[in-house]
Enzyme design. Structure first.
Site, PDB file in Angstrom:
ATOM      1  N   GLU A 136       8.821  55.515  44.823  1.00 36.78           N
ATOM      2  CA  GLU A 136       8.441  54.241  45.452  1.00 36.78           C
ATOM      3  C   GLU A 136       7.245  53.736  44.646  1.00 36.78           C
ATOM      4  O   GLU A 136       6.099  54.120  44.889  1.00 36.78           O
ATOM      5  CB  GLU A 136       8.078  54.448  46.922  1.00 36.78           C
ATOM      6  CG  GLU A 136       7.884  53.123  47.631  1.00 36.78           C
ATOM      7  CD  GLU A 136       7.484  53.307  49.078  1.00 36.78           C
ATOM      8  OE1 GLU A 136       8.123  52.726  49.954  1.00 36.78           O
ATOM      9  OE2 GLU A 136       6.508  54.051  49.326  1.00 36.78           O
ATOM     10  N   GLU A 190       6.231  58.520  58.401  1.00 39.64           N
ATOM     11  CA  GLU A 190       5.516  58.526  57.120  1.00 39.64           C
ATOM     12  C   GLU A 190       4.064  58.101  57.317  1.00 39.64           C
ATOM     13  O   GLU A 190       3.801  56.971  57.746  1.00 39.64           O
ATOM     14  CB  GLU A 190       6.184  57.552  56.133  1.00 39.64           C
ATOM     15  CG  GLU A 190       5.452  57.523  54.791  1.00 39.64           C
ATOM     16  CD  GLU A 190       5.986  56.466  53.824  1.00 39.64           C
ATOM     17  OE1 GLU A 190       6.644  55.506  54.266  1.00 39.64           O
ATOM     18  OE2 GLU A 190       5.714  56.600  52.621  1.00 39.64           O
TER      19      GLU A 190
HETATM   20  C1  LER Z   1       4.260  51.506  52.186  1.00 36.83           C
HETATM   21  O1  LER Z   1       3.094  51.648  51.458  1.00 36.83           O
HETATM   22  C2  LER Z   1       5.096  52.705  52.109  1.00 36.83           C
HETATM   23  O2  LER Z   1       4.705  53.713  51.562  1.00 36.83           O
HETATM   24  C3  LER Z   1       6.426  52.630  52.706  1.00 36.83           C
HETATM   25  O3  LER Z   1       7.155  53.754  52.392  1.00 36.83           O
HETATM   26  C4  LER Z   1       6.274  52.485  54.216  1.00 36.83           C
HETATM   27  O4  LER Z   1       7.185  51.681  54.837  1.00 36.83           O
HETATM   28 MN    MN Z   2       6.070  55.304  51.021  1.00 41.37          MN
END
Ligand code: LER
Ligand code: MN
Length: 266
Positions: free
Chosen positions: A243, A149
């Site tokens: 998220e 990511e």
């Molecule tokens: C942190 O900003 C993030 O996007 C998470 O998914 C990474 O561990």
């Molecule tokens: Mn993330």
């Protein structure tokens, strides 16, 4: 319609960009809201009760589309790109434990914050590659999956764009490694959100969604129609996993997300 998930932590002492609480309550709440999955942010893989999560996932009909490893770095300070070999080794051992969980839950393991924030970028990326080679070998051996990511420049000094993630994936060359994207980071780093998704065709396996300010989608100025059009163009069929900052409170942020994303997708 694409399946929708939300990040959640079910161990005490973790403050996720999503929901948290006692496992059964979290699964019940997420299923009640109409989500299709729970992405688990795990702090201590060695103590994690995988069997319980499997039971809850079946009981509530919720997938576990991915497993997050962020606390490895954000809480324990372990980084796969650290200039210190001992720290890298500890981070690799942790990731192997996450990969075991990923294998048992059939969920890919996210390599996000655990990439670290090395001061020397060139040296850092070489160290990261060395660490990920070991993790990929392990994933190949046990049949687990890794997702790289990209994070924005304020959270990491290496791999900030989807293009860099795809390049790293190809340099590592393991079939066990894929790439994911997070709209919050993309909004900061990508020249074009649409083009970067289209250019990642064939690699993109998971999405984190949040608005420009990391609030629930719809509460910032990101163009989610454009995101969905790009995903549609590449035939993306995996999860959209929220998220998000738990604001004004975790439940309301989660409710607002699913309402808005379902509206955009319909
Ligand atoms: C942190 O900003 C993030 O996007 C998470 O998914 C990474 O561990
Ligand atoms: Mn993330």
């Amino acid at each position: 319609m694409l399946p929708i998930a939300i990040v959640a932590a079910i161990e005490p002492g973790v403050n996720p960009l999503g929901l948290s609480g006692e496992p059964e309550l979290v699964f019940r709440e997420v299923s009640r809201m109409g989500y299709d999955g729970v992405e688990l942010l795990i702090k201590d893989p060695s103590f994690f009760d995988i069997d319980r999560v499997k039971r809850l996932s079946e009981e509530f009909g919720l997938s576990i589309p991915a497993v997050g490893t962020g606390p490895t770095y954000t809480i324990y300070g372990l980084s796969l790109s650290s200039p210190e070999k001992k720290i890298r080794e500890k981070a690799i051992e942790r990731i192997k434990e996450y990969l075991e969980i990923g294998r048992r839950l059939n969920s890919p393991v996210i390599i996000g914050s655990v990439k670290g924030k090395p001061k020397d970028r060139k040296f850092g990326i070489e160290n990261l590659k060395g660490s990920l080679r070991i993790c990929a070998k392990y994933a190949e051996k046990i049949g687990a999956r890794i997702l790289i990511e990209p994070l924005n420049r304020y959270e990491s000094t290496i791999v900030n764009t989807l293009k860099e993630a795809v390049k790293l994936r190809n340099e590592l060359g393991s079939e066990r490694i894929g790439v994911m994207a997070d709209t919050f980071h993309m909004n900061i780093e990508e020249r074009s959100i649409y083009d970067s998704i289209v250019e990642a065709d064939g690699y993109l396996e998971h999405m984190h969604i949040a608005d420009s300010n990391r609030l629930a989608p719809g509460d910032g100025h990101l163009d989610f129609n454009q995101v969905m059009n790009a995903l549609d163009k590449i035939g993306y069929r995996s999860f959209l996993s929220a998220e998000i900052l738990p604001l004004p409170n975790p439940r309301e942020a989660a409710e607002r997300t699913i309402r808005y994303i379902k509206m955009i997708l319909s």
